[in-house]
Design a protein around this motif. Structure first.
Motif, PDB file in Angstrom:
ATOM      1  N   VAL A 106       8.218   2.751   2.926  1.00 44.82           N
ATOM      2  CA  VAL A 106       8.561   2.964   3.970  1.00 44.82           C
ATOM      3  C   VAL A 106       8.729   1.607   4.788  1.00 44.82           C
ATOM      4  O   VAL A 106       9.641   1.332   5.717  1.00 44.82           O
ATOM      5  N   HIS A 107       7.907   0.575   4.326  1.00 53.27           N
ATOM      6  CA  HIS A 107       7.965  -0.613   5.056  1.00 53.27           C
ATOM      7  C   HIS A 107       8.968  -1.757   4.048  1.00 53.27           C
ATOM      8  O   HIS A 107       8.632  -1.836   2.690  1.00 53.27           O
ATOM      9  N   ARG A 108       9.909  -2.242   4.440  1.00 50.27           N
ATOM     10  CA  ARG A 108      10.718  -3.223   3.705  1.00 50.27           C
ATOM     11  C   ARG A 108      10.989  -4.542   4.670  1.00 50.27           C
ATOM     12  O   ARG A 108      11.001  -4.407   5.899  1.00 50.27           O
ATOM     13  N   PHE A 109      11.173  -5.529   3.892  1.00 50.96           N
ATOM     14  CA  PHE A 109      10.957  -6.914   4.626  1.00 50.96           C
ATOM     15  C   PHE A 109      12.436  -7.720   4.005  1.00 50.96           C
ATOM     16  O   PHE A 109      12.687  -7.825   2.835  1.00 50.96           O
ATOM     17  N   SER A 110      13.291  -8.063   5.045  1.00 52.72           N
ATOM     18  CA  SER A 110      14.643  -8.603   4.611  1.00 52.72           C
ATOM     19  C   SER A 110      14.811  -9.714   5.885  1.00 52.72           C
ATOM     20  O   SER A 110      14.665  -9.111   7.070  1.00 52.72           O
ATOM     21  N   CYS A 162      -1.115   2.523   4.860  1.00 54.36           N
ATOM     22  CA  CYS A 162      -0.835   1.286   5.483  1.00 54.36           C
ATOM     23  C   CYS A 162      -1.589   1.009   6.767  1.00 54.36           C
ATOM     24  O   CYS A 162      -2.035  -0.143   6.939  1.00 54.36           O
ATOM     25  N   ALA A 163      -1.832   1.957   7.770  1.00 52.31           N
ATOM     26  CA  ALA A 163      -2.689   1.420   8.780  1.00 52.31           C
ATOM     27  C   ALA A 163      -4.006   1.259   8.296  1.00 52.31           C
ATOM     28  O   ALA A 163      -4.405   0.195   9.125  1.00 52.31           O
ATOM     29  N   GLU A 191       0.799  -1.185  -0.120  1.00 54.07           N
ATOM     30  CA  GLU A 191       0.172  -0.053  -0.226  1.00 54.07           C
ATOM     31  C   GLU A 191       0.899   1.394  -0.048  1.00 54.07           C
ATOM     32  O   GLU A 191       0.228   2.166  -0.585  1.00 54.07           O
ATOM     33  N   CYS A 192       2.077   1.226   0.509  1.00 53.24           N
ATOM     34  CA  CYS A 192       2.731   2.591   0.771  1.00 53.24           C
ATOM     35  C   CYS A 192       3.449   3.001  -0.308  1.00 53.24           C
ATOM     36  O   CYS A 192       4.296   2.254  -1.231  1.00 53.24           O
TER      37      CYS A 192
END
Ligand code: SF4
Ligand code: SF4
Length: 289
Positions: free
Chosen positions: A67-71, A88-89, A62-63
């Protein structure tokens, strides 16, 4: 319009009686021990509760700002890049994200306050807290004026660093000032709170001149200001200022620590122990000899 982050009803600790407390955003001091760090910035901001996150990745989809990253199984949040748009919220299925702070109209806030009118009795009323409410003077004065029209008792919780012209405007609209007294040593004060200059002293002096009731509140933090000379100085201020009707210790607690993490802020007091009852008794004996 103003920016607030909460309205709490049926409060017992923000002035006399039962009160409705409105929390303003924005604070220039940003004390290291603050339990409302979501008040620091004037703008709405993102909070991320990692314990609630399931790692579904919906927020990243959504962002628009990445801002949101996954690793490596971790969810990293780049708070500095966030514009608090709220997308995102709104999409998070587990409630791990929320936006703290929203625009409020004084009349809408007063509608909430008026719902509690039957519970105020002879003592209770409206408390305005924060943050530092005097950083939004127009909104603050309008809200207090509306409370005056309804004959509701008004308390203002303040760090005391109030512009003199704003203080003058507040005097006829505020029944009781809950004034923080944070540190006696000016260098420590600046190190821990970014406060400087004589505005606090001016505020107390002016409140004394007009005999406006004050409760002097001391947040006492072990290792920072749990000092004999600080407590003794507060006792002296109370003795020499008849406007100070009461002095109160607000002992350190760590309940706000999690909020710092949720906002992506480093918490400088991690590991600080909460005072036990013996410590609190000792502080009280110096403040109220
Ligand atoms: S609030 Fe908006 S900008 Fe901030 S992380 Fe969420 S979607 Fe991205
Ligand atoms: S949408 Fe919510 S639960 Fe899913 S990864 Fe983002 S923060 Fe975690």
């Amino acid at each position: 319009m103003g920016i607030i982050f909460d309205i709490q009803r049926f409060c017992y600790h923000d002035g006399p009686g039962i009160r409705t407390t409105v929390f303003f955003k924005g604070c220039q001091l940003r004390c290291a021990w603050c339990h409302n760090p979501e008040s620091f910035r004037m703008q709405p901001q993102l909070r991320y509760v990692s314990q609630l996150c399931t790692g579904c990745g919906q927020c990243a989809a959504e962002c628009p700002r990445q801002v949101h990253r996954f690793s490596e199984g971790l969810h990293r949040v780049d708070f500095a890049a966030c514009t608090a748009c709220g997308a995102c919220a709104d999409s998070c299925p587990s409630g791990a994200l929320k936006i703290s702070g929203y625009e409020a109209d004084p009349r809408q806030v007063m509608e909430v306050v008026l719902r509690d009118l039957p519970y105020y009795g002879t003592e209770g009323g409206l408390t305005i807290s924060g943050g530092e409410p005097t950083l939004q003077p127009d909104f603050l004065l309008e809200l207090l004026s509306l409370a005056r029209q309804e004959q509701i008792h008004t308390c203002l919780e303040t760090n005391g660093y109030i512009s003199p012209s704003v203080l003058e405007a507040l005097l006829p609209l505020t029944d009781l000032f809950l004034l923080d007294y944070k540190l006696t040593d000016p260098e420590e004060l600046q190190r821990c709170t970014q406060a400087c200059g004589p505005l606090w002293e001016h505020s107390l002096h002016r409140l004394q001149e007009v005999s406006k009731p004050v409760v002097l509140r001391l947040p006492i933090i072990p290792g920072i200001n749990d000092l004999q000379e600080h407590l003794a100085q507060a006792a002296l201020l109370a003795k020499t200022h008849s406007c100070i009707r009461k002095t109160e210790i607000m002992p350190y607690h760590s309940l706000g620590a999690g909020k710092w993490e949720e906002l992506g802020l480093p918490y400088a007091l991690a590991g600080t122990a909460e005072p036990d009852s013996e410590q609190k008794r000792c502080w009280e004996s110096i403040l109220h000899p």
